[in-house]
Structure formats: structure tokens, C-alpha cells
Design a protein around this motif. Sequence first.
Motif, PDB file in Angstrom:
ATOM      1  N   PRO A   1     -26.360  -6.107  -1.884  1.00 45.61           N
ATOM      2  CA  PRO A   1     -25.306  -5.410  -2.644  1.00 45.61           C
ATOM      3  C   PRO A   1     -23.892  -5.892  -2.296  1.00 45.61           C
ATOM      4  O   PRO A   1     -23.036  -6.006  -3.180  1.00 45.61           O
ATOM      5  CB  PRO A   1     -25.487  -3.946  -2.249  1.00 45.61           C
ATOM      6  N   LEU A   2     -23.668  -6.219  -1.033  1.00 39.84           N
ATOM      7  CA  LEU A   2     -22.363  -6.738  -0.635  1.00 39.84           C
ATOM      8  C   LEU A   2     -22.109  -8.089  -1.299  1.00 39.84           C
ATOM      9  O   LEU A   2     -21.009  -8.349  -1.798  1.00 39.84           O
ATOM     10  CB  LEU A   2     -22.292  -6.867   0.892  1.00 39.84           C
ATOM     11  N   ARG A   3     -23.120  -8.933  -1.326  1.00 38.07           N
ATOM     12  CA  ARG A   3     -22.995 -10.237  -1.959  1.00 38.07           C
ATOM     13  C   ARG A   3     -22.690 -10.090  -3.450  1.00 38.07           C
ATOM     14  O   ARG A   3     -21.838 -10.791  -3.998  1.00 38.07           O
ATOM     15  CB  ARG A   3     -24.293 -11.030  -1.763  1.00 38.07           C
ATOM     16  N   LYS A   4     -23.358  -9.133  -4.121  1.00 43.25           N
ATOM     17  CA  LYS A   4     -23.115  -8.906  -5.552  1.00 43.25           C
ATOM     18  C   LYS A   4     -21.689  -8.424  -5.792  1.00 43.25           C
ATOM     19  O   LYS A   4     -21.026  -8.856  -6.735  1.00 43.25           O
ATOM     20  CB  LYS A   4     -24.109  -7.896  -6.100  1.00 43.25           C
ATOM     21  N   ARG A   5     -21.210  -7.510  -4.933  1.00 37.00           N
ATOM     22  CA  ARG A   5     -19.846  -7.018  -5.082  1.00 37.00           C
ATOM     23  C   ARG A   5     -18.831  -8.133  -4.906  1.00 37.00           C
ATOM     24  O   ARG A   5     -17.847  -8.226  -5.643  1.00 37.00           O
ATOM     25  CB  ARG A   5     -19.571  -5.908  -4.068  1.00 37.00           C
ATOM     26  N   LEU A   6     -19.049  -8.985  -3.896  1.00 36.57           N
ATOM     27  CA  LEU A   6     -18.111 -10.080  -3.657  1.00 36.57           C
ATOM     28  C   LEU A   6     -18.141 -11.096  -4.796  1.00 36.57           C
ATOM     29  O   LEU A   6     -17.096 -11.637  -5.172  1.00 36.57           O
ATOM     30  CB  LEU A   6     -18.422 -10.760  -2.326  1.00 36.57           C
TER      31      LEU A   6
END
Length: 69
Positions: free
Chosen positions: A54-59
Motif C-alpha cells: 500500500p505504501l508503494r501504491k501511494r508513492l
Amino acid sequence: MKKRIANSIAGIIVYAPLGWLTTLFSDMDISAKVQYIIFFTIGMSLADVFILQPLRKRLEAKNAKKGKA
């Protein structure tokens, strides 16, 4: 949901050998190596699925928004 299950299984396949390598190359005397490998594998798989992805998707979304502006 299917994607999360598939990512969890892939994480187990990837992180199990890494857990084994950490016990192999560490100088620590780990008395319960199998339990360490299991805990490491499951913990890293869950962290990958629920935190890192999820962090990767947000970034990626943030960077895509910056690029378009």
C-alpha cells in the motif's frame, strides 16, 4: 482478495529462504531456528502485503500526480 492471497504465498516463497539464510549466516546461537524461520517468513509476508505494497501504491500515485501537474 485473490491478489493479496497470491502475494502472501509469493512472499512466503521468497522470504522462507531469506529466513533460512539469516539463521545460516548469523553468528547468533538461535536455539529455535525453525520457529525463527517461520516467524520471520510470516511476519515479512504480512508486512509486505499490508504495509509495503500500500505504501508503494501511494508513492506511485503521488509521483504520477506530480508528473502530470
